[in-house]
Design an enzyme around this catalytic site. Structure first.
Site, PDB file in Angstrom:
ATOM      1  N   LYS A 269       5.075  10.641 -15.358  1.00  0.00           N
ATOM      2  CA  LYS A 269       4.353   9.754 -14.455  1.00  0.00           C
ATOM      3  C   LYS A 269       2.984   9.460 -15.055  1.00  0.00           C
ATOM      4  O   LYS A 269       2.357  10.356 -15.643  1.00  0.00           O
ATOM      5  CB  LYS A 269       4.219  10.445 -13.099  1.00  0.00           C
ATOM      6  CG  LYS A 269       3.648   9.577 -11.984  1.00  0.00           C
ATOM      7  CD  LYS A 269       3.645  10.350 -10.652  1.00  0.00           C
ATOM      8  CE  LYS A 269       3.137   9.507  -9.495  1.00  0.00           C
ATOM      9  NZ  LYS A 269       3.171  10.246  -8.217  1.00  0.00           N
TER      10      LYS A 269
ATOM     11  N   SER B 110       5.384   7.796  -4.523  1.00  0.00           N
ATOM     12  CA  SER B 110       4.712   7.039  -5.550  1.00  0.00           C
ATOM     13  C   SER B 110       5.287   7.258  -6.950  1.00  0.00           C
ATOM     14  O   SER B 110       5.004   6.463  -7.844  1.00  0.00           O
ATOM     15  CB  SER B 110       3.224   7.399  -5.569  1.00  0.00           C
ATOM     16  OG  SER B 110       3.048   8.757  -5.921  1.00  0.00           O
TER      17      SER B 110
ATOM     18  N   SER C  34       6.039  12.351  -2.947  1.00  0.00           N
ATOM     19  CA  SER C  34       6.139  11.365  -4.032  1.00  0.00           C
ATOM     20  C   SER C  34       7.185  11.669  -5.083  1.00  0.00           C
ATOM     21  O   SER C  34       7.544  10.788  -5.861  1.00  0.00           O
ATOM     22  CB  SER C  34       4.787  11.191  -4.717  1.00  0.00           C
ATOM     23  OG  SER C  34       3.894  10.579  -3.829  1.00  0.00           O
TER      24      SER C  34
END
Ligand SMILES: [Mg+2]
Ligand SMILES: [Zn+2]
Lengths: 483, 99, 486
Positions: free
Chosen positions: C79, C154, C178
């Site tokens: 990420k 996310s 997330s």
């Protein structure tokens, strides 16, 4: 009738701690010896994304030591907090500090006020935080050096207990001495390791109200503290006398113009939004640990003063002078230990000629070439009348300037004192015949002339005549002329 | 307790976090904030007398580092990302006042 | 054999028996990424050069038989909030669009030490603020199962990349679901470890007291493998645990018979999509068949989890994001700046998206004088109640089971105009973060052709039980093996 006013002064003292590494990272904290700007830096102290703080154990120990020395209670449960504001010297956009649960609180420090009366100043709290980066303001821009960012800093906050500038100065001076005693701060204000902030208000004498106060930031010397406070007290009194209102604000001190100046145009954004620092778990200091720190406390200035008064039969002021710096007190005791002369005599040598030399030359005690042992030998030579005290002063200055052994200097300079009556007698006879007028005056009853004549003897013998012997012989010779 | 977050309040908090904001944006956020804050006010229903605030959730304490200085990162690396620098310093426009 | 579809375990077997090389595996995966990702847009940056270099080094390690770990030669993606030295790390924000970190996050160093191969950085909601990946400043990521739908957020890029086989595993980051919520939307396995189990050093903070880096993988076995590698104490992160990391995979096959699953009744109320509910019920029946006891439990403060979560997020984020000020790194808008404050105002206005702006302003509000007690402090107190809820519930059962989201993946644009509606999609996943407990998300079925996810929630530091129970389920079902039709 005109009102008189009373100042109400509180001090916040920022003191950097003397650790090897910074508060939250392993960068060197010795920023004043950094070779270049931005060389003692890492992701943590420059606030790079993702970097996290880790507490410096030594800084916690030093802070605890300071808290204990100021008679504070050490809070066993300690947390850290973020103080949020934007400024280019604050890389993270917040300062890690302590808010609700500081390392130490509710202590006090006894000082003397302007009339030499004892005054107890309450220390509200001592908390740990991190220093900011250094900003250099250029004409149309500013330059930032992060070497200082993250250096451990203590904030020592007093209650507004001081009523005179002298009392505030006395408190500040004593805090500095204690920090130096503890070895946690050099007290070197030129380097900015110790900074003051004065909170000042004035009120009609006798009243107990607390009026609007102003805060003077960044006072970097005792002189600035004294001058700025005096100026601000005066300014506020004038405001009230002309029926004005004092505005609560932050001020700066303009050293060159000798005035305080308003620093914050807008007060609107002055909301620090403190909240607990989530990146740092709390400290749980147990009693045993706190006691072990307590065991490291050295004898502090007050205790030393008391002991000096008792043990060395010094006057209070004499003892205070000697204990103002731990190194000076240690030096004094070193000389006492090596010497056979009374401590009082040693005090007067140190407080007199020795300190005069240090003040004039600016040489620090640590750099003095004269060992306590040599100093003791010199003083003992005066005590056992090997040399006169005037000669000793000459030798002392020589040793201070270029070092050396006192006995050898005395020999080399031929300063040994003479009690040989023949040599002294000879000098006296010559002086008396050279100064018939003075002899007349003596015979007419002006006894004080003896002192003047003694001075002539000392000069003629180049200070080598034992003054007691000389005086006896002089009086005898004068009396002999009565007949 | 329902409170409206007016545009002045929006501008105030925008300034606290140093966010430039236009009048239109302030209008837009004002409406959104009021409904979000309204939603948060449901917490008022919860009796939290005698409930301590959660602090450290790991229950770690006394995580300390020995006071040993270690080499720093190079200045060149640090300044690599700097928008403006001069003579080894970070350069910023004029700084007025304190904090 | 399609190399990109291999699990870590399968790839490791082939690598160590020299049937394939890491360079081959990496090249195949890179090639697929270049081919497929233009449709999905899960990557912000693909690092071909770094990947091939690391793959070569991994092959050398394997050839010498030195220091070969289960991750040696395995390509992964991270990420884009996890700092990678010399590789752009953007948080999918304009303010960090060109930011190249000077240092690696601890997890990246650990994976490099293990010989894993970094393929690139995944798209995300800007700074982790979002539940659909639509708050990326660069582009939307598409759900591999239906390109018109969101991958969740996310960590949407990391979930989509894993789902579409554009890496062998990815690192997500879970602040309030997330990892788990997009794992559910994209049919992958992912874990939010216990807070403090994995170092956050180098992870660009959103909420310091919630953030957890967690792997996203094809199955539980792989998930355990990656967590074991990245977990552990870090001297740079004071909030990491000192306790040793178990060898999770050694106890994976232990029987779950006789263990008890708690079903929090507050999670099964109206509003849940029928297909989600039936999938979860089916999963519960599977566990019953495996001999587990099912017990209803209560998490009475569940309805307050969302406001607690968001209030604390806003507050901490408003402070964590203060360092993006345009003076030391990242975007800097200095035109016509008369004063340094102008740089702050302009840079942050241009650099942050609306969601970030909303949240940091609300954070300043919740912390500011006069509101602190009513919002921040109140939320921290209710947080204590949330923690107690989990402690109480988990005292009587081994784990909890719940859906990861009330719905399956929604359409792009469907919720973008109503921030509050978007916040509500996190309703099942947010409570674990304020509580700090671990939670494992795994695929448990499909509803109208879209994946459904469930999560197992465990006791503090008890990832072992989660893996054991999750693995047992994956031995009985094959939902996790289903791949999107690309
Ligand atoms: Mg302070
Ligand atoms: Zn540093």
């Amino acid at each position: 009738m005109k009102l008189t006013y009373e100042p109400v002064i509180g001090l916040e003292i920022h003191a950097e701690l003397q650790t090897n590494s910074k508060m939250f990272c392993a960068c060197s904290a010795d920023y004043s010896n950094a070779p270049e700007p931005n060389t003692f830096i890492c992701p943590v102290c420059t606030g790079l994304p993702g970097a996290l703080p880790v507490l410096n154990k030594k800084a916690i120990e030093q802070a605890t030591l300071v808290g204990l020395s100021l008679n504070c209670s050490i809070n066993e449960f300690n947390t850290f907090a973020r103080k949020n504001y934007f400024y280019p010297d604050l890389p993270k956009g917040y300062q890690i500090s302590q808010y609700e649960l500081p390392i130490a609180s509710k202590g006090y420090l006894d000082v003397l006020d302007d009339t030499e009366n004892p005054l107890r100043v309450v220390v509200r709290r001592v908390h740990i935080e991190e220093d900011t980066a250094k900003l250099a303001h250029e004409k149309n821009y500013a330059l930032v050096d992060f070497n200082r960012a993250g250096v451990p800093l203590l904030e020592i906050v007093s209650e507004p207990d001081m009523r005179t500038v002298e009392a505030a100065l006395s408190y500040a001076t004593k805090i500095r001495a204690i920090l130096r005693y503890l070895g946690v701060n050099s007290g070197d204000m030129e380097k900015g390791v110790l900074r003051f902030e004065a909170n000042i208000s004035v009120r009609p004498s006798g009243s107990s109200e607390l009026r609007k106060r102003t805060e003077i930031k960044n006072l970097n010397s005792f002189r600035a503290l004294t001058r700025a406070s005096a100026y601000e007290i005066d300014r506020q009194i004038k405001v009230y006398e002309s029926d004005g209102e004092v505005v609560q604000e932050t001020l700066g001190w303009d050293e060159a113009r000798g005035v305080t100046v308003s620093q914050r145009g807008k007060e609107d954004a002055h909301d620090y939004r403190y909240f607990p620092e989530p990146d740092l778990p709390p400290l749980q200091l147990d009693r045993t640990w706190i006691d072990s720190i307590k065991d490291q406390l050295p004898e502090l200035p007050d205790a030393k003063t008391q002991r000096f008064i008792k043990q060395y039969e010094l006057k209070r002021q004499e003892a205070i002078l000697l204990t103002s710096e731990k190194s000076l007190a240690d030096y004094f005791e070193g000389v006492v230990f090596k010497s056979n002369s009374p401590a009082k005599t040693i005090h007067s040598w140190i407080a007199g000629e020795f300190m005069r030399y240090m003040n004039d030359s600016g040489v620090a005690l640590e750099d003095i070439k004269l060992s306590a042992e040599q100093f003791a030998q010199l003083i003992d030579m005066v005590t056992d009348k090997t040399i006169s005290s005037n000669s000793a002063k000459v030798v002392l200055n020589e040793m201070l300037k270029s070092g050396g052994d006192p006995q050898e200097i005395v020999k080399a300079k031929n300063l040994a004192q003479v009690s040989d009556t023949g040599f002294i007698q000879e000098a006296i006879e010559k002086i008396l015949s050279d100064n018939p007028k003075e002899v007349e005056q003596f015979l007419a009853g002006k006894e004080t002339i003896v002192q003047w004549l003694m001075g002539q003897v000392a000069r003629a013998t180049k200070g080598k005549a034992d003054p007691n012997v000389a005086k006896e012989l002089l009086v005898k010779a004068l009396e002999a002329r009565r007949k | 307790m329902s409170q409206k977050i007016d545009t002045d309040m929006v501008k105030h908090v925008a300034h606290l976090v140093r966010l430039g904001i236009s009048e239109d944006e302030a209008q837009k956020f004002s409406g959104q904030f009021s409904s979000i804050i309204d939603y948060f006010n449901m917490l008022n229903e919860v009796d939290t007398d005698n409930v301590p605030p959660a602090s450290d959730i790991t229950n770690n304490t006394n995580v300390l580092r020995e006071d040993v200085a270690k080499p720093s990162m190079s200045r060149e690396e640090f300044l690599k990302n700097a928008p403006q620098s001069e003579r080894g310093y970070i350069k910023v426009p004029t700084v007025l006042g304190e904090e | 054999m399609q190399l990109h579809n291999l699990t870590i375990r399968e790839a490791h077997e082939l690598l160590t028996t020299k049937k394939i090389s890491s360079v081959e595996l990496t090249q195949a995966t890179l090639q697929r990424a270049h081919e497929i990702d233009p449709k999905i847009k899960s990557y912000v940056t693909i690092t071909d050069d770094v990947a091939l270099k690391q793959a070569k080094q991994a092959d050398e390690r394997i050839a010498k038989g030195e220091n070969v770990t289960p991750l040696t030669g395995i390509p992964f993606a991270a990420k884009d909030c996890i700092s990678t030295r010399d590789i752009r790390t953007t948080c999918s924000s304009k303010i960090l669009e060109d930011y190249v970190p000077q240092y690696n996050a601890t997890v990246i160093n650990k994976l490099a030490d293990a010989g894993a191969v970094l393929m690139g950085k995944n798209n995300m909601d800007e700074f982790g603020m979002g539940s659909s990946c639509e708050n990326s400043a660069f582009f939307n990521t598409h759900n591999p199962w239906d390109l018109d739908r969101v991958p969740g957020g996310s960590s949407g890029g990391s979930a989509a990349a894993m789902s579409a086989s554009l890496c062998s595993f990815s690192l997500g980051e879970d602040t309030g679901g997330s990892v788990r919520m997009p794992a559910g939307f994209c049919n992958v396995t992912g874990i939010k470890p216990t807070y403090g189990r994995v170092s956050r050093y180098g992870l660009i903070s959103l909420v310091s007291s919630f953030d957890c880096i967690g792997p996203m993988t094809r199955d539980v076995y792989d998930c355990a493998t990656v967590l074991e590698t990245i977990a552990g104490h870090d001297e740079h992160d004071s909030t990491t645990f000192n306790s040793p990391v178990p060898q999770y995979n050694q106890n994976l096959n232990k029987s779950v018979k006789g263990m008890t699953i708690g079903i929090p009744k507050e999670y099964f109320v109206s509003g849940m999509e029928a297909g989600v509910e039936s999938s979860i019920q089916e999963a519960i029946r599977t566990y019953e068949k495996l001999g587990m006891k099912i017990q209803e439990v209560s998490l009475p403060n569940t309805q307050y989890a969302l406001p607690v979560y968001y209030l604390l997020l806003f507050a901490e984020a408003s402070s964590n994001l203060a360092r993006f000020d345009g003076t030391r790194f990242g975007l800097s808008i200095s035109e016509n700046a008369k004063d340094v404050i102008d740089i702050y105002l302009q840079t942050r206005h241009e650099g942050f998206g609306d969601e970030v702006k909303r949240r940091i302003m609300l954070g300043a509000y919740a912390l500011s004088a006069g509101y602190y007690d009513a919002y921040y402090l109140k939320a921290q107190k209710v947080r204590t109640l949330l923690r107690r809820d989990f402690e109480t519930a988990l005292a009587s059962v081994d784990i909890l089971l719940a859906p990861t989201c009330p719905t399956t993946a929604f359409k792009l644009g469907e919720k973008t105009n109503d921030p509050l509606e978007m916040y509500l999609s996190d309703i099942y996943v947010v409570a674990t973060n304020p509580a700090g407990v671990p939670a494992l998300a795994l695929p448990c079925g499909f509803s109208k052709g879209l994946p459904v996810g469930m999560q197992l929630i465990g006791k503090h530091l008890d990832e072992q039980t989660l893996f054991q129970v999750g693995h047992a389920y994956q031995q009985e079902t094959d939902w996790h093996k289903r791949l999107p039709p690309l």
